[in-house]
Enzyme design. Structure first.
Site, PDB file in Angstrom:
ATOM      1  N   ASP A 129       0.856  -1.174   0.000  1.00 14.94           N
ATOM      2  CA  ASP A 129       0.000   0.000   0.000  1.00 14.94           C
ATOM      3  C   ASP A 129       0.903   1.239   0.000  1.00 14.94           C
ATOM      4  OD1 ASP A 129      -2.287   1.687   0.482  1.00 14.94           O
ATOM      5  OD2 ASP A 129      -1.725   1.707   2.595  1.00 14.94           O
ATOM      6  N   ASP A 170      -0.340   5.018   1.011  1.00 15.41           N
ATOM      7  CA  ASP A 170      -0.628   5.959   2.089  1.00 15.41           C
ATOM      8  C   ASP A 170      -0.474   5.291   3.455  1.00 15.41           C
ATOM      9  OD1 ASP A 170      -1.308   7.387  -0.129  1.00 15.41           O
ATOM     10  OD2 ASP A 170      -3.274   8.031   0.598  1.00 15.41           O
ATOM     11  N   ARG A 225     -14.877  12.234  -0.805  1.00 20.67           N
ATOM     12  CA  ARG A 225     -13.698  13.045  -0.497  1.00 20.67           C
ATOM     13  C   ARG A 225     -13.174  13.764  -1.739  1.00 20.67           C
ATOM     14  NH1 ARG A 225      -9.955   8.664   2.169  1.00 20.67           N
ATOM     15  NH2 ARG A 225     -11.196   7.331   0.786  1.00 20.67           N
ATOM     16  N   SER A 229      -2.671   1.466  -4.656  1.00 26.09           N
ATOM     17  CA  SER A 229      -3.113   2.544  -3.780  1.00 26.09           C
ATOM     18  C   SER A 229      -4.540   2.964  -4.066  1.00 26.09           C
ATOM     19  CB  SER A 229      -2.182   3.756  -3.952  1.00 26.09           C
ATOM     20  OG  SER A 229      -2.609   4.840  -3.157  1.00 26.09           O
ATOM     21  N   GLY A 230      -5.234   3.281  -2.979  1.00 30.60           N
ATOM     22  CA  GLY A 230      -6.527   3.926  -3.097  1.00 30.60           C
ATOM     23  C   GLY A 230      -6.360   5.415  -3.328  1.00 30.60           C
ATOM     24  N   LYS A 237      -7.416  -4.037  -4.992  1.00 29.12           N
ATOM     25  CA  LYS A 237      -6.024  -4.242  -4.580  1.00 29.12           C
ATOM     26  C   LYS A 237      -5.642  -5.720  -4.678  1.00 29.12           C
ATOM     27  CE  LYS A 237      -5.186  -0.246  -1.638  1.00 29.12           C
ATOM     28  NZ  LYS A 237      -4.639   0.234  -0.357  1.00 29.12           N
ATOM     29  N   ASP A 297      -1.878  -1.168   5.744  1.00 33.51           N
ATOM     30  CA  ASP A 297      -2.282  -0.733   7.079  1.00 33.51           C
ATOM     31  C   ASP A 297      -3.786  -0.592   7.263  1.00 33.51           C
ATOM     32  OD1 ASP A 297      -2.846   2.679   7.275  1.00 33.51           O
ATOM     33  OD2 ASP A 297      -2.315   1.720   5.391  1.00 33.51           O
TER      34      ASP A 297
END
Length: 413
Positions: free
Chosen positions: A199, A201, A244, A287-288, A332, A355
């Site tokens: 990942d 972030d 967001r 990554s998101g 992912k 995470d």
């Protein structure tokens, strides 16, 4: 040499074959090992096993050999003992020779590597881990240090207990002690894991990229609240992503360069990637977050794979939308499988690091899933967890020592 000239292999000593355990202790110096074997060579013994450890300049050398052959073997053994003791005394070493029969006892069924990370690693926590291993029916066959920096990392080779029961028992103990414990099955596949996907972030980097964008849009607090809920698994990731990103509508595209400059790599990230690459691994990120940042990281760090969401830009402004397929929790895991296929690596030989809750499918799909400073729901579901702020400690879970890390750093371009 013809087949008829090849000498037959020496059989492994049976339980009834006399053997001698020769133990040497003292201040280490060059030539001790060679000197001992020169001494033993005069007695025509076969080497059954060897173990040597040097700690703070003190050597412990153990050699298991067959008893001297021939008539009067008792006298020959006496001569061997006297000669070894005399040689040791000449070098101010201590020698102990123990008679017995056969080789080491067979290791129990079920073998695992137990890696313990402490910052620091206390005697109390080490004792508790060792006791819990014993309590599961396991036997500690060997212990050695993998690293002393940035954490103390030691590895226990354990036999006689299943990997899964051992992992479950030690996870509870580790949480109570405040140390990190990883349990992986012993075997060739451990060092054969050739693809690492992580990942971005709060894993590869210290930041949440969308919050960096939000700071420039003046909505950082609102975005951070939604991000935290999504990472804890309280909100659907795709819905939270769209909510967001919508708050970023109207930001000038020039902000992308500012955000790239603000991104902070996690301590140990460069070391992790550089070491893996030097050892022949392929490395990727999923990554998101956004390709506007991950593409830059891929180029800067020499990554093999990178995939993320893409912020839509029209007429030099962010539209508040993403384009293309959303990289979410299922995405992912799907990308991990795709990267593995492209790398020619079986899924069982992959490592995933993350995470957040949206990393769980990826962590569970990989051969080894590592929760890095993760949320509680992720720590409980992953194969193992690392709770120190150094990303390169993941190397120790793969059995890679600090010496190998430093060698990779020395030879890095």
């Amino acid at each position: 040499m013809s087949a008829s000239q090849i000498p037959p292999a020496t059989a492994v000593p049976g339980d009834d074959v006399p053997t001698l355990l020769v133990k040497i202790f003292g201040k280490d110096r060059p030539g001790i090992t060679a000197g001992l074997f020169d001494t033993l060579a005069a007695f025509d013994v076969d080497v059954v096993d060897i173990e040597q450890v040097v700690t703070r300049g003190r050597i412990v050398l153990c050699v298991l050999v067959t008893a001297p052959p021939g008539r009067g073997s008792g006298a020959a053994e006496g001569d061997l003992r006297a000669t070894v003791h005399s040689w040791a005394e000449s070098l101010r070493l201590q020698a102990e020779i123990i008679s017995g029969r056969g080789d080491n006892r067979p290791r129990g069924v079920g073998r695992s590597h137990v890696t313990v990370l402490g910052h620091p690693l206390t005697a109390e926590s080490t004792a508790a881990i060792a006791a819990r291993i014993t309590g599961t029916g396991g036997n500690i066959d060997r212990i050695f240090r993998l690293a002393k920096y940035p954490v103390t990392a030691v590895e226990f080779e354990v036999s006689g207990a299943g990997t899964e029961p051992l992992r479950t028992a030690l996870a509870t103990e580790a949480a109570a002690l405040g140390v990190d414990v990883a349990v992986v099955a012993s075997g060739l596949q451990r060092r054969a894991q050739r693809l690492v996907v992580m990942d971005v972030d709060s894993t590869l980097i210290q930041d949440e990229v969308i919050e960096l964008f939000a700071a420039h849009a003046g909505c950082e607090a609102e975005v951070a609240k939604v991000t935290a809920q999504a990472m804890r698994g309280e909100l659907d990731f795709e819905q939270s992503l769209h909510a967001r990103v919508a708050l970023l509508k109207g930001i000038d595209e020039s902000v992308v360069d500012k955000v790239r400059a603000e991104v902070r790599l996690t301590p140990g990230a460069r070391t992790l990637i550089r070491t893996l690459k030097r050892l022949g691994f392929q490395v990727g990120v999923v990554s998101g977050g956004f390709t506007q940042v991950t593409d830059d990281l891929k180029e800067r760090l020499g990554l093999d794979f990178a995939s993320a969401n893409t912020l839509e830009v029209v007429d030099g402004k962010l539209t508040g939308r993403v384009v293309g397929e959303v990289v979410d929790r299922e995405g992912k895991a799907r990308l991990l499988r795709r990267f593995a296929a492209e790398a020619g690596v079986p899924l069982s030989q992959t490592v995933a690091i993350g995470d957040g809750a949206n990393d769980l499918d990826m962590l569970n799909a990989a051969g080894l899933g590592v929760a890095f400073n993760a949320k509680p729901v992720v720590r409980e579901a992953a194969h193992t967890a690392v709770n120190v702020p150094f990303l390169d400690t993941v190397l120790y879970l793969l059995g890679i020592t600090r010496d190998e890390v430093e060698a990779a750093e020395t030879h890095a371009d």
